[in-house]
Design a protein around this motif. Structure first.
Motif, mmCIF file in Angstrom:
data_model
loop_
_atom_site.group_PDB
_atom_site.id
_atom_site.type_symbol
_atom_site.label_atom_id
_atom_site.label_comp_id
_atom_site.label_asym_id
_atom_site.label_seq_id
_atom_site.Cartn_x
_atom_site.Cartn_y
_atom_site.Cartn_z
ATOM 1 N N ILE A 240 0.839 -1.196 0.000
ATOM 2 C CA ILE A 240 0.000 0.000 0.000
ATOM 3 C C ILE A 240 0.871 1.241 0.000
ATOM 4 O O ILE A 240 1.807 1.356 0.812
ATOM 5 C CB ILE A 240 -0.922 0.003 1.234
ATOM 6 C CG1 ILE A 240 -1.791 -1.267 1.235
ATOM 7 C CG2 ILE A 240 -1.799 1.251 1.253
ATOM 8 C CD1 ILE A 240 -2.564 -1.471 2.521
ATOM 9 N N ALA A 241 0.591 2.174 -0.887
ATOM 10 C CA ALA A 241 1.343 3.427 -0.945
ATOM 11 C C ALA A 241 1.261 4.147 0.390
ATOM 12 O O ALA A 241 0.187 4.294 0.970
ATOM 13 C CB ALA A 241 0.802 4.307 -2.064
ATOM 14 N N GLY A 242 2.413 4.579 0.898
ATOM 15 C CA GLY A 242 2.477 5.298 2.161
ATOM 16 C C GLY A 242 2.566 4.420 3.386
ATOM 17 O O GLY A 242 2.877 4.903 4.483
ATOM 18 N N ALA A 243 2.308 3.117 3.244
ATOM 19 C CA ALA A 243 2.361 2.204 4.392
ATOM 20 C C ALA A 243 3.819 1.913 4.754
ATOM 21 O O ALA A 243 4.713 1.928 3.907
ATOM 22 C CB ALA A 243 1.632 0.907 4.079
ATOM 23 N N GLU A 244 4.033 1.613 6.032
ATOM 24 C CA GLU A 244 5.377 1.305 6.523
ATOM 25 C C GLU A 244 5.412 -0.148 6.989
ATOM 26 O O GLU A 244 4.494 -0.613 7.667
ATOM 27 C CB GLU A 244 5.742 2.235 7.685
ATOM 28 C CG GLU A 244 7.191 2.109 8.134
ATOM 29 C CD GLU A 244 7.543 3.107 9.226
ATOM 30 O OE1 GLU A 244 8.740 3.369 9.438
ATOM 31 O OE2 GLU A 244 6.608 3.634 9.879
ATOM 32 N N TYR A 245 6.463 -0.845 6.617
ATOM 33 C CA TYR A 245 6.579 -2.271 6.896
ATOM 34 C C TYR A 245 7.895 -2.583 7.594
ATOM 35 O O TYR A 245 8.928 -1.953 7.323
ATOM 36 C CB TYR A 245 6.506 -3.081 5.600
ATOM 37 C CG TYR A 245 5.220 -2.907 4.831
ATOM 38 C CD1 TYR A 245 4.117 -3.716 5.092
ATOM 39 C CD2 TYR A 245 5.105 -1.931 3.841
ATOM 40 C CE1 TYR A 245 2.930 -3.558 4.384
ATOM 41 C CE2 TYR A 245 3.921 -1.764 3.136
ATOM 42 C CZ TYR A 245 2.839 -2.575 3.411
ATOM 43 O OH TYR A 245 1.665 -2.407 2.721
ATOM 44 N N ALA A 246 7.835 -3.562 8.494
ATOM 45 C CA ALA A 246 9.053 -4.107 9.094
ATOM 46 C C ALA A 246 9.534 -5.259 8.217
ATOM 47 O O ALA A 246 8.748 -6.121 7.814
ATOM 48 C CB ALA A 246 8.777 -4.588 10.516
ATOM 49 N N VAL A 247 10.833 -5.247 7.931
ATOM 50 C CA VAL A 247 11.392 -6.146 6.927
ATOM 51 C C VAL A 247 12.602 -6.880 7.500
ATOM 52 O O VAL A 247 13.442 -6.281 8.178
ATOM 53 C CB VAL A 247 11.828 -5.354 5.671
ATOM 54 C CG1 VAL A 247 12.554 -6.250 4.679
ATOM 55 C CG2 VAL A 247 10.626 -4.691 5.016
ATOM 56 N N LYS A 248 12.666 -8.166 7.211
ATOM 57 C CA LYS A 248 13.845 -8.964 7.532
ATOM 58 C C LYS A 248 14.529 -9.350 6.228
ATOM 59 O O LYS A 248 13.912 -9.948 5.342
ATOM 60 C CB LYS A 248 13.453 -10.229 8.296
ATOM 61 C CG LYS A 248 14.608 -11.191 8.554
ATOM 62 C CD LYS A 248 14.108 -12.473 9.210
ATOM 63 C CE LYS A 248 15.224 -13.496 9.383
ATOM 64 N NZ LYS A 248 14.716 -14.760 9.973
ATOM 65 N N MET A 249 15.810 -8.969 6.078
ATOM 66 C CA MET A 249 16.613 -9.351 4.922
ATOM 67 C C MET A 249 17.576 -10.453 5.348
ATOM 68 O O MET A 249 18.309 -10.290 6.330
ATOM 69 C CB MET A 249 17.417 -8.166 4.389
ATOM 70 C CG MET A 249 16.596 -6.993 3.929
ATOM 71 S SD MET A 249 17.683 -5.693 3.269
ATOM 72 C CE MET A 249 16.467 -4.453 2.815
#
Length: 308
Positions: A240-249
């Motif tokens: 979603i545009a503008g949404a913030e996500y926590a990411v594991k690389m």
């Protein structure tokens, strides 16, 4: 172990399903003449042809009539074809000769109908990403992302990465996106736009699968120390545009005493890019939090230069 063929009762259900109508099928020539004749290799590449449900009619005898078929299917007359279709979202197939009759072309539903093999994703990746948390709604997620197979990561995108036949279309997209970036000032140096245009113009080979409309992993199109870009079909898992996500690389390291490394960042969807048909989208995400040692690691991996 999953069954490879339908039972007799299941075959009868499929036949009734075909009789009831509106079943799209895909025909692929197998390169043989009728079973009574010798094998004849096709003189050109084999291309599947999709037929809409209104082009198919079946009767209780198991005869399937191809009504007003296109020219590409007329060339299948006298050949053996692989017929693929979905039944309750499950992929099925059978082989049949394309017969010529006074009323046109027809197929015969054989006694044996098989399941399309469920090919699990067994490829091993040196780099994967998991979107595991949506920050605004505080919702847990489990969105898997894998490198896109048609462009390398951690190298500077180049125009030559785009297939020659797609470059004119990609150039038009790029001109639009660059003009937008000049106004919105949200694309950084813009090098990731080459990967975006490559993805939006790339033509995937149509292929029926074991399960219809199964959710696929997001494709990772570009990564550096400032942003990560994902691609997917619009009917799939959407960011979603503008949404913030926590990411594991997650990285698998080929050298050194440590065999793997995980990075945890948050990123915000900075811009959504769509193709004209509305079938694909790319989510250009910028990091909103990242540890300094992780920023250094990504910079050096993406640029092959030491972090100053």
């Amino acid at each position: 172990m999953k069954k490879k063929a339908l039972s007799g009762i299941e075959r009868e259900l499929v036949l009734q399903y075909l009789i009831d109508g509106n079943v799209p099928v895909t025909l692929t020539p197998s390169g043989t003449k009728r079973q009574s004749e010798s094998v004849q290799p096709l003189s050109s590449a084999v291309f599947p042809v999709a037929l809409k449900g209104d082009k198919i009619r079946a009767d209780r005898s198991g005869t399937i009539y191809l009504e007003n078929p296109p020219q590409s299917v007329l060339s299948f007359a006298g050949k053996n074809v692989k017929v693929e279709f979905y039944f309750n979202r499950v992929g099925l197939f059978f082989h049949s000769d394309v017969l010529e009759t006074s009323s046109g072309l027809s197929l015969k539903l054989p006694e044996s109908i098989d399941y399309i093999e469920d090919v699990s994703e067994s490829q091993k990746y040196d780099f994967t990403v998991s979107l595991y948390y949506e920050c605004r709604t505080q919702s847990d997620m489990n969105m898997t992302c894998v490198p896109w197979a048609h462009s390398p990561l951690f190298t500077r995108p180049a125009w030559k990465d785009i297939a020659l036949e797609n470059q004119d279309k990609a150039k038009k997209y790029l001109e639009i996106f660059v003009e937008q970036a000049k106004v919105e000032k949200n694309a950084g140096n813009g090098i990731q736009l080459i990967s975006v245009c490559n993805f939006l113009t790339f033509q995937e080979e149509a292929k029926m699968e074991a399960l219809q409309d199964r959710a696929k992993p997001l494709s990772i199109l570009y990564v550096d120390h400032e942003r990560i870009v994902f691609g997917n079909e619009t009917k799939g898992l959407n960011l979603i545009a503008g949404a913030e996500y926590a990411v594991k690389m997650s990285f698998t390291l080929k050298e050194g005493p440590i065999v793997s490394r995980d990075l945890f960042v948050t990123c915000k969807v900075n811009k959504i890019y769509n193709d004209v048909a509305g079938t694909k989208y790319c989510a250009d995400c910028v990091y909103t939090s990242i540890q300094e040692e992780d920023l250094r690691f990504l910079f050096e991996k993406a640029t092959s230069r030491l972090f100053a």
